[in-house]
Design an enzyme around this catalytic site. Structure first.
Site, PDB file in Angstrom:
ATOM      1  N   PRO A 148       0.516  -1.074  -0.014  1.00  0.00           N
ATOM      2  CG  PRO A 148      -0.828  -1.815   0.925  1.00  0.00           C
ATOM      3  CD  PRO A 148       0.763  -2.217   0.887  1.00  0.00           C
ATOM      4  CE1 TYR A 149       6.285   4.724   1.150  1.00  0.00           C
ATOM      5  CE2 TYR A 149       7.196   3.258   0.026  1.00  0.00           C
ATOM      6  CZ  TYR A 149       7.002   4.780   0.440  1.00  0.00           C
ATOM      7  OH  TYR A 149       8.551   5.465   0.181  1.00  0.00           O
ATOM      8  N   GLY A 150       3.692   1.457  -1.501  1.00  0.00           N
ATOM      9  CA  GLY A 150       4.336   1.222  -3.161  1.00  0.00           C
ATOM     10  C   GLY A 150       3.017   2.548  -3.590  1.00  0.00           C
ATOM     11  CB  THR A 152       0.337   6.174  -0.864  1.00  0.00           C
ATOM     12  OG1 THR A 152       1.752   6.063  -0.281  1.00  0.00           O
ATOM     13  CG2 THR A 152      -0.673   5.306  -0.857  1.00  0.00           C
TER      14      THR A 152
END
Length: 320
Positions: A148-150, A152
């Site tokens: 999920p970080y990637g 965003t």
């Protein structure tokens, strides 16, 4: 003299960038919300050499809520490095913070910069590639983030292109690859490896340790970021990689040689969202910005170990 805004100025990369700008004689308006992701004392320490510097103004506030047009008044450019960092905490309920601090805050920075007519250089990440289709990985390779970080960070890149097309935003994106060096965040691998070696405690090794990263020294990252503000093509994305992809185990061995100590490895399952390999094709940034990494991994780690030794008491007090 030029006046720049630096978001995330108290963070790992942001504090180094702010120092470099001040050393060049520029004025800096630094913004940081001092989130609880890691100890505030660490971020305060990052600013210790510049907190009272002439030409530096610190604003403690949240980019997702603060009115940004006054912040950009009289500013000649924006370095947008503020973000909620880390892959592992972006799963589950933690994702809310990543949407707010990465996507929403970045949209507000782009909006204000477009309305103010100033250039933005913003931090993206090699995490957008996931397990890339080819290595070394060129910017035109299809991004397939594994976390999920990637997601965003990739969404921020798409936002940038929307603002280029819709509002004429002058924006340049930097895909940083595994940045390390003095002041590295306490959750990052090398800071934890070095702390474990110096304290004689086990290092939790996630996975086999054979995952490969294109480790990039923070001084080289700062040089690339400064060049992007001056020379980057509007709307461009640039890889910023160290040039010598290395496995985590081999990097640990380098730390062992530097410290003269042997690591105690506590082997654990691989983390979710962890790519097997990253390797940056830096031909674009080399040709357009005349930038190449100058610091070998051994050289950079020696500097980071020396910094950790000189700050051992402070790091221990902040739980690092």
């Amino acid at each position: 003299m030029t006046r720049y805004a630096v978001t995330g100025c108290a963070g790992f990369i942001g504090s180094h960038l702010t120092e470099a700008l001040l050393d060049r004689g520029h004025e800096v308006v630094g913004v940081d919300s001092f989130t609880a992701y890691y100890a505030r004392e660490r971020k305060e320490s990052n600013l210790s050499s510049i907190r009272d510097a002439a030409g530096f103004t610190l604003i403690e506030d949240d980019l997702s809520t603060r009115p940004l047009m006054p912040l950009l008044s009289g500013v000649d450019g924006v370095f947008h490095l503020a973000a909620q960092a880390g892959v592992r905490d972006s799963w589950g309920d933690g994702f809310v913070a990543y949407v707010r601090d990465n996507l929403h805050a970045t949209q507000r920075v782009f909006q204000a910069a477009a309305e103010s007519g100033v250039r933005v250089v913003f931090a993206s990440s090699s995490s957008v590639y996931g397990d890339a289709e080819s290595y070394p990985t060129h910017e035109d390779v299809r991004p397939l983030p594994l976390s999920p970080y990637g997601v965003t960070k990739l969404a921020c890149e798409h936002l940038a292109q929307s603002y280029v097309a819709g509002m004429g935003l002058d924006v340049v994106g930097m895909r940083y690859f595994s940045v390390y060096g003095p002041r590295q965040r306490p959750d990052m691998a090398f800071q934890r490896v070095i702390a474990a070696l110096l304290d004689g405690r086990p290092f939790p090794l996630l996975g086999t340790g054979r995952q490969v990263r294109d480790f990039t020294y923070v001084g080289d990252v700062v040089a690339a970021t400064l060049s992007a503000m001056e020379l980057g093509r509007p709307g461009r994305i640039y890889n910023v990689g160290g040039g010598s992809p290395t496995s985590l185990l081999d990097a640990i061995h380098i730390c062992e040689r530097i410290t003269g100590r042997q690591a105690i490895l506590d082997r654990r399952p691989v983390a979710r969202g962890d790519a097997r390999r990253t390797s940056a094709d830096v031909s674009r940034i080399a040709s357009e910005l005349a930038w190449r990494p100058r610091t070998t991994l051994a050289e950079g780690l020696a500097v980071q170990v020396d910094w950790a030794l000189r700050h051992a008491d402070q790091l221990a007090a902040s739980g690092a």
